[in-house]
Design a protein around this motif. Structure first.
Motif, PDB file in Angstrom:
ATOM      1  N   LEU A 235       2.414  49.471  15.141  1.00 11.63           N
ATOM      2  CA  LEU A 235       2.986  49.478  13.795  1.00 11.63           C
ATOM      3  C   LEU A 235       2.826  50.814  13.053  1.00 11.63           C
ATOM      4  O   LEU A 235       3.816  51.346  12.541  1.00 11.63           O
ATOM      5  CB  LEU A 235       2.414  48.330  12.957  1.00 11.63           C
ATOM      6  N   PRO A 236       1.617  51.391  12.941  1.00 13.80           N
ATOM      7  CA  PRO A 236       1.492  52.584  12.096  1.00 13.80           C
ATOM      8  C   PRO A 236       2.359  53.753  12.532  1.00 13.80           C
ATOM      9  O   PRO A 236       2.882  54.493  11.685  1.00 13.80           O
ATOM     10  CB  PRO A 236      -0.002  52.928  12.202  1.00 13.80           C
ATOM     11  N   PHE A 269      -8.047  50.737  10.015  1.00 12.58           N
ATOM     12  CA  PHE A 269      -7.667  50.784  11.421  1.00 12.58           C
ATOM     13  C   PHE A 269      -8.787  51.444  12.217  1.00 12.58           C
ATOM     14  O   PHE A 269      -9.362  52.436  11.768  1.00 12.58           O
ATOM     15  CB  PHE A 269      -6.381  51.602  11.610  1.00 12.58           C
ATOM     16  N   ASP A 270      -9.083  50.892  13.404  1.00 16.07           N
ATOM     17  CA  ASP A 270     -10.040  51.604  14.231  1.00 16.07           C
ATOM     18  C   ASP A 270      -9.341  52.758  14.954  1.00 16.07           C
ATOM     19  O   ASP A 270      -8.114  52.876  14.941  1.00 16.07           O
ATOM     20  CB  ASP A 270     -10.802  50.655  15.164  1.00 16.07           C
ATOM     21  N   SER A 271     -10.153  53.618  15.561  1.00 17.83           N
ATOM     22  CA  SER A 271      -9.640  54.872  16.142  1.00 17.83           C
ATOM     23  C   SER A 271      -9.272  54.736  17.604  1.00 17.83           C
ATOM     24  O   SER A 271      -8.916  55.731  18.246  1.00 17.83           O
ATOM     25  CB  SER A 271     -10.703  55.968  15.991  1.00 17.83           C
ATOM     26  N   LEU A 272      -9.312  53.523  18.161  1.00 15.19           N
ATOM     27  CA  LEU A 272      -9.184  53.341  19.601  1.00 15.19           C
ATOM     28  C   LEU A 272      -7.723  53.331  20.040  1.00 15.19           C
ATOM     29  O   LEU A 272      -7.120  52.282  20.254  1.00 15.19           O
ATOM     30  CB  LEU A 272      -9.876  52.040  20.029  1.00 15.19           C
ATOM     31  N   VAL A 273      -7.142  54.521  20.173  1.00 20.09           N
ATOM     32  CA  VAL A 273      -5.738  54.644  20.579  1.00 20.09           C
ATOM     33  C   VAL A 273      -5.563  55.429  21.878  1.00 20.09           C
ATOM     34  O   VAL A 273      -4.448  55.550  22.383  1.00 20.09           O
ATOM     35  CB  VAL A 273      -4.897  55.284  19.453  1.00 20.09           C
ATOM     36  N   HIS A 274      -6.653  55.987  22.418  1.00 14.74           N
ATOM     37  CA  HIS A 274      -6.657  56.620  23.741  1.00 14.74           C
ATOM     38  C   HIS A 274      -5.777  57.863  23.848  1.00 14.74           C
ATOM     39  O   HIS A 274      -5.389  58.245  24.957  1.00 14.74           O
ATOM     40  CB  HIS A 274      -6.252  55.616  24.824  1.00 14.74           C
ATOM     41  N   ASP A 275      -5.458  58.488  22.739  1.00 10.95           N
ATOM     42  CA  ASP A 275      -4.613  59.681  22.773  1.00 10.95           C
ATOM     43  C   ASP A 275      -4.878  60.471  21.494  1.00 10.95           C
ATOM     44  O   ASP A 275      -4.640  59.947  20.401  1.00 10.95           O
ATOM     45  CB  ASP A 275      -3.140  59.281  22.863  1.00 10.95           C
ATOM     46  N   VAL A 283      -3.947  58.922  11.512  1.00  8.11           N
ATOM     47  CA  VAL A 283      -4.595  59.452  10.308  1.00  8.11           C
ATOM     48  C   VAL A 283      -3.551  59.925   9.307  1.00  8.11           C
ATOM     49  O   VAL A 283      -3.670  59.687   8.093  1.00  8.11           O
ATOM     50  CB  VAL A 283      -5.576  60.582  10.682  1.00  8.11           C
ATOM     51  N   ARG A 284      -2.507  60.567   9.792  1.00 11.89           N
ATOM     52  CA  ARG A 284      -1.448  61.019   8.883  1.00 11.89           C
ATOM     53  C   ARG A 284      -0.758  59.833   8.209  1.00 11.89           C
ATOM     54  O   ARG A 284      -0.470  59.857   7.011  1.00 11.89           O
ATOM     55  CB  ARG A 284      -0.406  61.839   9.641  1.00 11.89           C
ATOM     56  N   ALA A 285      -0.489  58.784   8.988  1.00 10.98           N
ATOM     57  CA  ALA A 285       0.283  57.649   8.481  1.00 10.98           C
ATOM     58  C   ALA A 285      -0.495  56.798   7.492  1.00 10.98           C
ATOM     59  O   ALA A 285       0.079  56.269   6.535  1.00 10.98           O
ATOM     60  CB  ALA A 285       0.765  56.786   9.650  1.00 10.98           C
ATOM     61  N   VAL A 286      -1.805  56.627   7.721  1.00 10.69           N
ATOM     62  CA  VAL A 286      -2.563  55.671   6.910  1.00 10.69           C
ATOM     63  C   VAL A 286      -3.568  56.327   5.986  1.00 10.69           C
ATOM     64  O   VAL A 286      -4.075  55.687   5.057  1.00 10.69           O
ATOM     65  CB  VAL A 286      -3.281  54.631   7.801  1.00 10.69           C
ATOM     66  N   GLY A 287      -3.879  57.602   6.224  1.00 10.99           N
ATOM     67  CA  GLY A 287      -4.884  58.296   5.436  1.00 10.99           C
ATOM     68  C   GLY A 287      -6.213  58.346   6.154  1.00 10.99           C
ATOM     69  O   GLY A 287      -6.629  57.376   6.797  1.00 10.99           O
ATOM     70  N   ALA A 288      -6.896  59.478   6.064  1.00 14.83           N
ATOM     71  CA  ALA A 288      -8.175  59.642   6.765  1.00 14.83           C
ATOM     72  C   ALA A 288      -9.240  58.688   6.259  1.00 14.83           C
ATOM     73  O   ALA A 288     -10.203  58.384   6.966  1.00 14.83           O
ATOM     74  CB  ALA A 288      -8.666  61.084   6.616  1.00 14.83           C
ATOM     75  N   ASP A 289      -9.072  58.184   5.033  1.00 20.17           N
ATOM     76  CA  ASP A 289     -10.056  57.257   4.476  1.00 20.17           C
ATOM     77  C   ASP A 289      -9.861  55.832   4.968  1.00 20.17           C
ATOM     78  O   ASP A 289     -10.623  54.932   4.599  1.00 20.17           O
ATOM     79  CB  ASP A 289      -9.999  57.284   2.949  1.00 20.17           C
ATOM     80  N   ALA A 318     -13.810  67.359   7.175  1.00 16.36           N
ATOM     81  CA  ALA A 318     -14.069  66.251   6.255  1.00 16.36           C
ATOM     82  C   ALA A 318     -13.483  64.947   6.793  1.00 16.36           C
ATOM     83  O   ALA A 318     -14.109  63.877   6.684  1.00 16.36           O
ATOM     84  CB  ALA A 318     -13.500  66.564   4.875  1.00 16.36           C
ATOM     85  N   ASP A 319     -12.292  65.017   7.386  1.00 14.84           N
ATOM     86  CA  ASP A 319     -11.666  63.823   7.950  1.00 14.84           C
ATOM     87  C   ASP A 319     -12.449  63.328   9.162  1.00 14.84           C
ATOM     88  O   ASP A 319     -12.636  62.117   9.342  1.00 14.84           O
ATOM     89  CB  ASP A 319     -10.218  64.117   8.355  1.00 14.84           C
ATOM     90  N   PHE A 320     -12.900  64.257  10.004  1.00 13.49           N
ATOM     91  CA  PHE A 320     -13.692  63.886  11.174  1.00 13.49           C
ATOM     92  C   PHE A 320     -14.919  63.079  10.759  1.00 13.49           C
ATOM     93  O   PHE A 320     -15.206  62.014  11.322  1.00 13.49           O
ATOM     94  CB  PHE A 320     -14.113  65.146  11.938  1.00 13.49           C
ATOM     95  N   HIS A 321     -15.645  63.558   9.769  1.00 17.25           N
ATOM     96  CA  HIS A 321     -16.871  62.868   9.363  1.00 17.25           C
ATOM     97  C   HIS A 321     -16.566  61.558   8.631  1.00 17.25           C
ATOM     98  O   HIS A 321     -17.347  60.600   8.739  1.00 17.25           O
ATOM     99  CB  HIS A 321     -17.739  63.791   8.518  1.00 17.25           C
TER     100      HIS A 321
END
Length: 335
Positions: A235-236, A269-275, A283-289, A318-321
Motif C-alpha cells: 500500500l504505501p 509501519f515497521d521497516s521490514l521491506v528487504h530493500d 519513509v518518504r511516503a509516510v514520514g520518518a516519524d 536524524a531519521d535513522f535514529h
C-alpha cells in the motif's frame, strides 16, 4: 544495553507459546485449519518451514537465548507478539476466550523475565467481535502494551462495523494494535515457491490497511496507534492508485474524508521491506516519524541484522535514529 541516545527498539519479534498449542491440540477446528494452511502453502514450503521453526524454538521460547540474540543484533528492546500461528480464528467463543487469556498471560510471563528489555502484546479473537474489547482490556491488565491482530477473520474484514467498539477502546487506552497477517485468501494460487508469504503477506497488509483507510476508521478514531508489519505491504509505495480512485470515483471516495495517502501519516509501519530503496520510499511516503525498526525475529523471512538493513537505506542521521528506536520508544512510553 548499548550506549545510544535512545534505545534500539525492534517492534516485530515473536514468541511461541506451548501453552496455547496444548489448549487447542486435538480440536477438530485445528485439523481443518491446518489442512487449509497446507493447501495455501503447498508441500514444498511446509517441508522447509517445519525444520526452520524447530531450529528456532529456543529463540522463540527461552528468554536467555532471546536476550543473547538481541545483544548480538544490537537491539535493546523488543516488542514481543505471539506467533501468528496462535491466532486460531476458527475457535468457538468459549475456546477463543480461554485462548486470548492464556496467550496474554503467557506472553506477559515471558516478558516479565526481562521487563526492561521485553514489552509484549496479547491477542484478540477477531472471529468474535463481541470479545474484542474484553480481550484488549485483559492484555492491558497483564501489563502488555496492546494486542496483535491479523488482516481479517473468516467472513469479516477490518472495516466491519462490529469492530467499532474495539477501535474506540484501543484509541481511548492508547494501546498498540499490531497488524500482522497470517495466511492469504488467494489460497492455492500461491502454493509454490513460498508465494504464500512473499506475495501473500504484503497483499494481505495492503488489503487490510485499505479497509481501515477507505472505511473511515481513522476518521472516527484518530488516536488509534496501529503498527503495520512488513512495511504495510504494497500500500504505501502504491498509494497513488488509491488517491486516484478516491478522487475520480464516487464509490471509492464515499467512506473516508481525505485522500488515502494522508492517512499513512496516522499509521505506523515497521521497516521490514528487504530493500533499502523501498525503505527510503516508505519513509518518504509516510514520514520518518512513522517508521519503526522491525526484524520478524527469529523467523527466516526476517532479518538477522535489522540495524544494518536500516543503515543500508542511507537515511539522514536524524531519521535513522528515529526509526532505529526513537519513534518506538516514544510510542511505548505512551502505551
Amino acid at each position: 544495553m548499548t550506549d545510544h541516545p535512545s534505545p534500539t527498539v525492534d517492534v516485530h519479534a515473536h514468541v511461541l507459546l506451548p501453552e496455547v498449542d496444548a489448549l487447542v491440540t486435538g480440536h477438530p477446528g485445528l485439523t481443518a485449519a491446518r489442512e487449509l494452511d497446507a493447501r495455501r502453502n503447498g508441500p514444498a514450503s511446509l517441508a522447509v518451514s517445519g525444520p526452520m521453526v524447530r531450529e528456532r524454538v529456543p529463540r522463540l521460547t527461552d528468554v536467555t537465548v532471546r536476550l543473547a540474540a538481541m545483544d548480538a543484533q544490537g537491539v535493546d528492546v523488543q516488542l514481543v507478539s505471539p506467533s501468528p500461528s496462535h491466532y486460531h480464528y476458527w475457535a468457538d467463543e468459549e475456546t477463543a476466550e480461554k485462548l486470548y487469556r492464556l496467550a496474554g498471560e503467557a506472553t506477559a510471563a515471558h516478558c516479565a523475565r526481562a521487563p526492561d528489555r521485553l514489552k509484549g502484546l496479547g491477542l484478540v479473537p477477531l472471529q468474535h467481535p463481541d470479545l474484542a474489547v474484553r480481550a484488549l482490556e485483559h492484555a492491558l491488565e497483564q501489563g502488555l502494551s496492546g494486542v496483535e491482530i491479523s488482516s481479517h477473520a473468516p467472513g469479516r474484514e477490518l472495516s466491519d462495523p462490529a469492530y467499532e467498539p474495539f477501535w474506540a477502546r484501543a484509541g481511548e487506552t492508547g494501546a498498540i494494535v499490531f497488524l500482522h497477517p497470517f495466511g492469504c485468501t488467494l489460497d492455492e494460487r500461491l502454493d509454490r515457491w513460498y508465494l504464500s508469504n512473499t506475495v501473500g503477506q504484503p497483499t494481505e497488509n495492503a488489503v487490510a490497511l485499505s479497509h481501515i483507510v477507505f472505511s473511515g476508521v481513522l476518521d472516527r478514531h484518530p488516536d488509534l496507534k496501529l503498527i503495520a508489519a512488513h512495511g504495510g505491504g504494497y500500500l504505501p509505495t502504491h498509494i497513488g492508485r488509491s488517491d486516484h480512485a478516491w478522487s475520480t470515483r464516487a464509490d471509492a471516495g464515499a467512506g473516508c474524508a481525505h485522500l488515502p495517502s494522508s492517512y499513512l501519516r496516522r499509521l505506523y509501519f515497521d521497516s521490514l521491506v528487504h530493500d533499502p530503496h523501498v525503505l527510503r520510499e516508505l519513509v518518504r511516503a509516510v514520514g520518518a516519524d512513522r517508521v519503526l525498526l522491525g526484524s520478524d525475529f527469529p523467523f527466516d523471512m526476517g532479518t538477522e541484522d535489522p540495524v544494518g538493513a536500516l543503515r543500508a537505506a542511507r537515511l539522514p542521521d536524524a531519521d535513522f535514529h528515529a526509526v532505529r528506536g526513537g519513534n518506538a520508544a516514544a510510542l511505548l512510553r505512551k502505551d
